[in-house]
Design a protein around this motif. Structure first.
Motif, PDB file in Angstrom:
ATOM      1  N   TYR A   1       0.863  -1.189   0.000  1.00 40.64           N
ATOM      2  CA  TYR A   1       0.000   0.000   0.000  1.00 40.64           C
ATOM      3  C   TYR A   1       0.899   1.238   0.000  1.00 40.64           C
ATOM      4  CZ  TYR A   1      -3.865  -3.114   1.080  1.00 40.64           C
ATOM      5  OH  TYR A   1      -4.809  -4.115   1.015  1.00 40.64           O
ATOM      6  N   PRO A   2       0.445   2.323  -0.625  1.00 40.07           N
ATOM      7  CA  PRO A   2       1.292   3.522  -0.721  1.00 40.07           C
ATOM      8  C   PRO A   2       1.270   4.359   0.562  1.00 40.07           C
ATOM      9  CG  PRO A   2      -0.801   3.898  -1.842  1.00 40.07           C
ATOM     10  CD  PRO A   2      -0.837   2.476  -1.348  1.00 40.07           C
ATOM     11  N   THR A   3       2.322   5.135   0.775  1.00 36.36           N
ATOM     12  CA  THR A   3       2.366   6.072   1.906  1.00 36.36           C
ATOM     13  C   THR A   3       2.163   7.476   1.348  1.00 36.36           C
ATOM     14  OG1 THR A   3       4.776   5.951   1.680  1.00 36.36           O
ATOM     15  CG2 THR A   3       3.797   4.735   3.482  1.00 36.36           C
ATOM     16  N   LEU A   4       0.928   7.960   1.437  1.00 28.49           N
ATOM     17  CA  LEU A   4       0.539   9.173   0.707  1.00 28.49           C
ATOM     18  C   LEU A   4       0.813  10.471   1.449  1.00 28.49           C
ATOM     19  CD1 LEU A   4      -2.870   7.907  -0.745  1.00 28.49           C
ATOM     20  CD2 LEU A   4      -0.604   7.826  -1.799  1.00 28.49           C
ATOM     21  N   SER A   5       0.807  10.449   2.783  1.00 28.26           N
ATOM     22  CA  SER A   5       1.027  11.695   3.511  1.00 28.26           C
ATOM     23  C   SER A   5       1.914  11.442   4.721  1.00 28.26           C
ATOM     24  CB  SER A   5      -0.309  12.295   3.969  1.00 28.26           C
ATOM     25  OG  SER A   5      -0.764  11.643   5.139  1.00 28.26           O
ATOM     26  N   TRP A   6       2.363  12.517   5.360  1.00 28.12           N
ATOM     27  CA  TRP A   6       3.204  12.363   6.548  1.00 28.12           C
ATOM     28  C   TRP A   6       2.463  11.600   7.644  1.00 28.12           C
ATOM     29  CZ3 TRP A   6       7.669  11.737   8.452  1.00 28.12           C
ATOM     30  CH2 TRP A   6       7.865  11.837   9.836  1.00 28.12           C
ATOM     31  N   ALA A   7       1.129  11.770   7.701  1.00 27.87           N
ATOM     32  CA  ALA A   7       0.354  11.065   8.728  1.00 27.87           C
ATOM     33  C   ALA A   7       0.456   9.543   8.561  1.00 27.87           C
ATOM     34  CB  ALA A   7      -1.104  11.505   8.689  1.00 27.87           C
ATOM     35  N   ASP A   8       0.782   9.081   7.352  1.00 31.85           N
ATOM     36  CA  ASP A   8       0.963   7.640   7.141  1.00 31.85           C
ATOM     37  C   ASP A   8       2.132   7.102   7.969  1.00 31.85           C
ATOM     38  OD1 ASP A   8      -0.875   8.349   5.136  1.00 31.85           O
ATOM     39  OD2 ASP A   8      -0.205   6.703   3.848  1.00 31.85           O
ATOM     40  N   MET A   9       3.152   7.946   8.194  1.00 33.22           N
ATOM     41  CA  MET A   9       4.300   7.495   8.984  1.00 33.22           C
ATOM     42  C   MET A   9       3.865   7.191  10.413  1.00 33.22           C
ATOM     43  SD  MET A   9       6.781   7.292   6.908  1.00 33.22           S
ATOM     44  CE  MET A   9       5.450   6.748   5.860  1.00 33.22           C
ATOM     45  N   GLY A  10       3.116   8.116  10.997  1.00 35.37           N
ATOM     46  CA  GLY A  10       2.626   7.888  12.357  1.00 35.37           C
ATOM     47  C   GLY A  10       1.680   6.698  12.412  1.00 35.37           C
TER      48      GLY A  10
ATOM     49  N   PHE B   1       2.561   6.685  17.479  1.00 35.98           N
ATOM     50  CA  PHE B   1       1.414   7.235  18.209  1.00 35.98           C
ATOM     51  C   PHE B   1       1.691   8.676  18.623  1.00 35.98           C
ATOM     52  CE2 PHE B   1      -1.518   7.917  21.708  1.00 35.98           C
ATOM     53  CZ  PHE B   1      -2.679   7.355  21.222  1.00 35.98           C
ATOM     54  N   GLU B   2       2.899   8.924  19.067  1.00 40.33           N
ATOM     55  CA  GLU B   2       3.254  10.277  19.519  1.00 40.33           C
ATOM     56  C   GLU B   2       3.219  11.274  18.366  1.00 40.33           C
ATOM     57  OE1 GLU B   2       6.875  12.818  21.339  1.00 40.33           O
ATOM     58  OE2 GLU B   2       6.704  11.931  19.356  1.00 40.33           O
ATOM     59  N   ALA B   3       3.658  10.837  17.185  1.00 39.90           N
ATOM     60  CA  ALA B   3       3.630  11.729  16.019  1.00 39.90           C
ATOM     61  C   ALA B   3       2.181  12.100  15.675  1.00 39.90           C
ATOM     62  CB  ALA B   3       4.307  11.052  14.828  1.00 39.90           C
ATOM     63  N   LEU B   4       1.282  11.091  15.764  1.00 42.23           N
ATOM     64  CA  LEU B   4      -0.127  11.362  15.471  1.00 42.23           C
ATOM     65  C   LEU B   4      -0.752  12.245  16.548  1.00 42.23           C
ATOM     66  CD1 LEU B   4      -1.408   7.858  14.265  1.00 42.23           C
ATOM     67  CD2 LEU B   4      -0.623   9.786  12.878  1.00 42.23           C
ATOM     68  N   LEU B   5      -0.400  11.964  17.795  1.00 46.65           N
ATOM     69  CA  LEU B   5      -0.941  12.738  18.914  1.00 46.65           C
ATOM     70  C   LEU B   5      -0.546  14.209  18.782  1.00 46.65           C
ATOM     71  CD1 LEU B   5      -2.618  12.208  21.461  1.00 46.65           C
ATOM     72  CD2 LEU B   5      -0.478  11.956  22.736  1.00 46.65           C
ATOM     73  N   THR B   6       0.690  14.442  18.344  1.00 48.95           N
ATOM     74  CA  THR B   6       1.165  15.810  18.135  1.00 48.95           C
ATOM     75  C   THR B   6       0.300  16.505  17.086  1.00 48.95           C
ATOM     76  OG1 THR B   6       3.403  15.108  18.662  1.00 48.95           O
ATOM     77  CG2 THR B   6       3.181  17.215  17.517  1.00 48.95           C
ATOM     78  N   MET B   7       0.016  15.793  15.989  1.00 45.73           N
ATOM     79  CA  MET B   7      -0.813  16.400  14.938  1.00 45.73           C
ATOM     80  C   MET B   7      -2.242  16.636  15.422  1.00 45.73           C
ATOM     81  SD  MET B   7       0.527  14.276  11.612  1.00 45.73           S
ATOM     82  CE  MET B   7      -0.220  15.225  10.314  1.00 45.73           C
TER      83      MET B   7
END
Lengths: 333, 97
Positions: free
Chosen positions: A133-142, A186-192
């Motif tokens: 599956y592709p990683t389309l946005s930075w949120a995909d990393m989190g 999780f922390e990266a997503l929580l920050t966003m």
């Protein structure tokens, strides 16, 4: 980062009838050791089918670690801050390391590294379909860290008790390192979700919507469609069933999603008081089979990137070997 | 299994986790020569300060006991309980000896 229950995919022939009394005795001793919870080491006698099952499972697991570097590598140069870039680099490097531990474990069973790579590069060997599956946005990393690594950890912890000791030892090392992968995600997503703009929050929700179903497919087909599972359980290669792990993951993730402030894209997901677990919607296994068979969004791209890296590195491998040989000859002279 | 040998040789890696402790086997890797094996041993096995020293040795240079002989080879020590301090019953007042 792991893989779906790969042990369900092989097409090994059924174990051959035992040939001799001596082999029957060896088999009996092996079974007794498994029953006693003993570990099997590389040079111990083992049934051929046990060996083959392990080579297939461990190498597919290794391939998944290596191919798993690609979707995340895609974002290293575009990470939003230096801190996130350093974290992502460390994580991708870990995946490479995990692949190496696992290849080394598979090699103790008599497969060579070249054979294992060849199987991957020619498409004979499978790797986890999640990486197609592709990683389309930075949120995909989190989201990959939170859900994909989260599912991987759930899958991997029981393998730390696998009867084949070199695999178990590699898994212990991997699990120890993997916990940071899920937490940083999780922390990266929580920050966003806490400090981000509305657009950034929507980006997180979009990523969760895309990764949720593939993540819960990582546990493999339902138990009643996993024909090899029983044998793997008997041998102590597999310790917990696909459905049981999937349920455990879903139950753990629901509360985390609430904390994060995102919804999970399943209208049927709800608490079942009687089962003390969450009920969830029907998984689209036709998608799983399609992606696994090669028809996912990124199958061709992933394999091509891997083969290119290997081919482009050929001259380096050859030059290093030639240099080593020359130095050794000089020393001998 | 493989007949064509294109791959770099295999090395076993031993890491001393901190000063004062012994080196412990932690895995293996492929490398063209010893220098590269040490460097890769560091990269692969000590990414989180797991070590202060690395040893590498070519895997084909390791001589090991035969796992098939395990029982015959190691069991003779089994009935020699008198080699352990707990075999000896001493008066209570001396039990810490």
């Amino acid at each position: 980062m792991y893989t779906q229950a790969m042990d369900t995919i092989g097409k090994d022939e059924a174990p051959k009838a035992l040939r001799s009394a001596e082999e029957a005795q060896l088999q009996e001793r092996f079974d007794a050791r498994i029953d006693a919870g003993d570990f099997i080491e590389a040079k111990d006698w083992m049934p051929e089918h046990y060996r083959k099952t392990l080579v297939r499972q461990i190498s597919q697991h290794a391939h998944s670690e290596i191919v798993g570097m690609l979707p995340e590598g895609n974002w290293i140069s575009r990470a939003p801050t230096l801190k996130r870039k350093a974290i992502l680099l460390a994580k991708v490097q870990d995946e490479g390391g995990h692949g190496l531990y696992l290849y080394a474990a598979a090699e103790t069973l008599g497969a060579s590294r070249d054979q294992l790579f060849d199987a991957l590069h020619t498409g004979k060997a499978k790797y986890s379909s999640i990486f197609n599956y592709p990683t389309l946005s930075w949120a995909d990393m989190g989201t990959i860290g939170w859900l994909v690594d989260g599912a991987a950890i759930m899958n991997q912890v029981p393998i730390c008790r696998c009867s084949y000791a070199p695999y178990a030892r590699a898994m212990i090392r991997i699990c120890r390192e993997e916990s940071f992968h899920q937490r940083q995600g999780f922390e990266a997503l929580l920050t966003m979700m806490t400090h981000g703009t509305e657009a950034q929050k929507a980006m997180v929700q979009d990523a969760v919507n895309r990764w949720w179903w593939p993540s819960i497919m990582m546990f493999g087909p339902p138990d009643d469609e996993s024909p090899n599972s029983a044998q793997s359980m008997r041998w102590g290669i597999k310790r917990v069933s696909n459905d049981e792990l999937r349920q455990k993951f879903i139950d753990a993730t629901v509360d985390q999603a609430k904390l994060l402030g995102v919804s999970l894209p399943d209208p049927d997901l709800k608490w079942n008081e009687a089962r003390q677990s969450h009920d969830f919607g029907t998984i689209d296994w036709s998608e799983f089979k399609r992606v696994l068979a090669g028809d996912g969004p990124c199958n061709k791209e992933r394999l091509a990137a891997r083969v290119k890296a290997w081919d482009d590195g050929a001259w380096v491998r050859e030059a290093a070997m030639a240099h080593a040989n020359k130095q050794a000859m000089k020393e001998a002279a | 299994m493989s007949t064509v040998q294109n791959e770099w040789p295999l090395w076993e890696v031993f890491v001393r986790s901190k000063a004062g402790l012994d080196h412990k086997h932690c895995g293996s890797l492929h490398a063209a020569d010893a220098k590269m094996a040490i460097q890769m041993g560091r990269d692969v096995y000590t990414r989180r300060q797991e070590g202060v020293s690395v040893w590498v040795v070519r895997s084909d240079q390791i001589v090991a006991s035969d796992p098939g002989d395990k029982a015959m080879y190691f069991d003779p020590a089994e009935d020699k309980v008198y080699r352990h301090p707990t075999f000896y019953e001493l008066p209570k007042s001396l039990d810490h000896m």
